[in-house]
Design an enzyme around this catalytic site. Structure first.
Site, short mmCIF file in Angstrom:
data_model
loop_
_atom_site.label_atom_id
_atom_site.label_comp_id
_atom_site.label_asym_id
_atom_site.label_seq_id
_atom_site.Cartn_x
_atom_site.Cartn_y
_atom_site.Cartn_z
CB CYS A 382 27.42 64.82 -39.23
SG CYS A 382 26.03 65.55 -38.33
CG HIS A 508 27.40 68.59 -42.33
ND1 HIS A 508 27.30 67.38 -42.97
CD2 HIS A 508 26.53 68.54 -41.29
CE1 HIS A 508 26.40 66.64 -42.35
NE2 HIS A 508 25.92 67.33 -41.33
CD GLU A 510 29.83 67.80 -45.53
OE1 GLU A 510 30.66 68.00 -44.62
OE2 GLU A 510 28.74 67.25 -45.34
N1 GLN Z 1 21.61 61.55 -37.42
C1 GLN Z 1 22.59 62.31 -36.72
C2 GLN Z 1 21.98 63.48 -35.98
O1 GLN Z 1 20.91 63.94 -36.31
C3 GLN Z 1 23.67 62.80 -37.66
C4 GLN Z 1 23.18 63.75 -38.70
C5 GLN Z 1 24.12 63.93 -39.86
O2 GLN Z 1 25.00 63.12 -40.11
N2 GLN Z 1 23.91 64.97 -40.63
O3 GLN Z 1 22.58 63.97 -35.06
#
Ligand code: GLN
Length: 549
Positions: A382, A508, A510
């Site tokens: 992310c 994600h 994970e």
């Molecule tokens: N802050 C970034 C976004 O909103 C990444 C979010 C995250 O790592 N979950 O796109």
């Protein structure tokens, strides 16, 4: 109709109620019962999505896009099932429903009260998953500690439900602490007696007492707890400290927790728990053949719960590779060009963690550059993927001012930009791009070889994305988009083919790793780290043998 198990906690928080509940669920599932778990949290936030990781640890996200308590992660990892929005309910959500109904006129003429209106809504939600015929057993973990003001309505709802349901259809398991007093060289049962008394005063009597303890309980103490807490001696279960949470189901099986639950609920016709696969996993976990050292670059590293699912995914992937994954936490805020090689020395792989806001991002970018330039296996999740994109833009494409508009809204080179649909969003709770979305993988890419298929789904939690206006420039220079959303073209995966292992994912991964199904990107990342470590060893021994100059 399902039967209901309620798990409450006494004496202190952090006793591991979620792990005990998940372990019991695992044992029942391993006997062939259809089981699910839900968590009821007594705080007023509608969900934990707006909570800082320092407050509440990681925010877990389900397939259907619910932002939930991290215990749901344990439930999924233990049971290998998907949970949903219905599996996590907070006081805030309960009140929101009741207040909305009040505004709609559903209670016209009546005074709306905690009892019966709030407790009715709690009871309705407690039974929601059990009514479809999908489950034999629904386990409900009540967050907080018995005696807290905010958990009272939940305990009252359990009391009413127990009264309404047939005697054999519900069981209460109370998890408590038996502290060891060093000076007296004794385990003490008094706090447990008090917490059971408190629960009884609230109208709920536990059927089973699970005792967290550093030392074995012994028959005398078990008898004492049984006598003063008014349960049978066989219903006093010892929960000794375990070297890994994955050992807990086995310990609970040896203590007969599942047997006593089945007996109390008069469930018959199921054999012993089939735990062969679980035990094979535990064996691999306990007796690894090798070791790798992965750097976890994040800004919440002081608090391990902030990266719970990532750490658990490494445990699953490590076992799969029969190697121990050691995690070195590196605080991104303190990484600079000058100290990066020293901070990342000795690592076999680098994971740049998810996150929000500007704190620590420059350190993450420096760390990515180090991994890219030194052939160190890299995995960005992310925000970690977004940092890899920024690093490439700045140092390879020469776009020195490149940034994400999250950190620099006026950047001239917005290589990471706010998603179109996010531009009109102002409310914070539950408004990110959440939950499961499809992704198509590029033929011949690392991503495709990792997953072994051309189309996947993964879970999301973000507002920003790769800015496709730059894609051609990136691909020409050697960073490709190897996974995209088939409908919108949103870049889900970037990789650098000309690197031993460099992958960044917008989703994600994970959140979908379980004991039975370790997540493939983690598995391959650990494998790449192992190869990197082996090569380092070979080079070192070659040098020692004088084979190299
Ligand atoms: N802050 C970034 C976004 O909103 C990444 C979010 C995250 O790592 N979950 O796109």
């Amino acid at each position: 109709m399902a039967k209901y198990i309620f798990v409450t906690g006494g004496v202190t928080s952090s006793l591991g109620k979620g792990i005990i509940a998940a372990s019991l669920a695992k044992l029942l599932q391993a006997r062939g019962l259809r089981v699910t778990i839900q968590k009821f949290d007594p705080y007023i936030n509608v969900d934990p999505g707006t909570l800082n990781p320092y407050e509440h640890g990681e925010c877990f996200v389900t397939e259907d896009g619910a932002e939930t308590d991290l215990d749901l992660g344990h439930y999924e990892r233990f049971l290998n099932i998907f949970t949903t929005q219905a599996n996590n309910v907070t006081t805030g959500r309960i009140y929101q429903t009741v207040i909305n109904k009040e505004r709609e006129g559903a209670y016209l003429g009546k005074t709306v009260q905690v009892v019966p209106h709030i407790t009715d809504e709690i009871k309705r939600r407690m039974q929601l998953l059990g009514q479809g015929g999908e489950y034999d057993v629904v386990i409900t973990e009540i967050g907080g500690t018995v005696g807290d003001i905010e958990s009272l309505p939940f305990v009252e709802a359990v009391r009413q439900l127990q009264w309404e349901l047939p005697e054999e259809d519900s069981v209460v398991v109370h998890l408590t602490l038996i502290p060891y007093l060093k000076a007296a060289k004794e385990l003490k049962t008094k706090p447990t007696q008090h917490s059971v008394k408190m629960l009884s005063q609230e109208g709920v009597h536990p059927d089973i007492i699970v005792c967290r303890t550093e030392k074995p309980l012994g028959p005398e103490l078990r008898r004492k707890i049984a006598l003063f807490c008014n349960v049978k001696q066989e219903a006093v279960i010892e929960a000794a400290d375990a070297p890994t949470i994955y050992e807990v189901p086995i310990l609970m099986m040896m203590e007969g927790l599942d047997t006593i639950v089945l007996k109390k609920m008069n469930i018959t016709g199921y054999g012993e728990p089939e735990m062969t696969k679980w035990k094979a996993f535990l064996d691999k976990l306990k007796y690894p053949k090798g070791k790798v050292n992965i750097g976890l670059i994040g800004k919440y590293i002081e608090l391990q719960d902030a990266y719970k699912s990532i750490l658990e995914s490494f445990i699953h992937a490590g076992a799969m590779n029969e190697c121990k994954v050691e995690i070195t936490n590196v605080h991104s805020e303190f990484i600079t060009q000058d100290n990066v090689s020293e901070k990342l020395a000795g690592l076999d792989g680098l994971l740049v963690a998810p996150g929000f806001g500007h704190r620590g991002v420059e350190g993450k970018i420096v760390a990515v550059q180090y991994a890219r330039e030194n052939g160190l296996p890299f995995f960005g999740i992310c925000l970690g993927m977004q940092m890899a994109v920024i690093e490439f833009a700045r140092n390879v494409l020469g776009l020195t001012t490149a940034h994400s508009t999250e950190m620099d809204p006026d950047t001239k080179e917005p290589v990471i930009d706010l998603m179109e649909e996010q531009k009109k969003v102002t409310a914070k709770g539950g408004t990110m791009r959440l939950g499961s979305y499809p992704c198509t993988l590029k033929t011949g890419s690392l991503a495709e070889s990792i997953y072994g298929v051309s189309s996947i789904t993964e879970r999301h939690r973000h507002r920003w994305e790769f800015n496709n206006k730059y894609l051609e420039q990136f691909e020409k220079a050697g960073m490709i988009a190897s996974g995209k959303n088939p409908g919108t073209g949103l870049v889900e995966i970037v990789e650098i083919p000309n690197h031993p292992f460099f992958i960044g994912v917008q989703y994600h991964p994970e959140l979908k790793s379980t004991v039975e199904n370790p997540q493939p990107v983690f598995v391959h990342f650990v494998k790449a780290a192992k190869a990197y470590a082996d090569k380092k060893m070979e080079t070192r021994s070659a040098v020692l043998k004088g084979e190299m100059i």
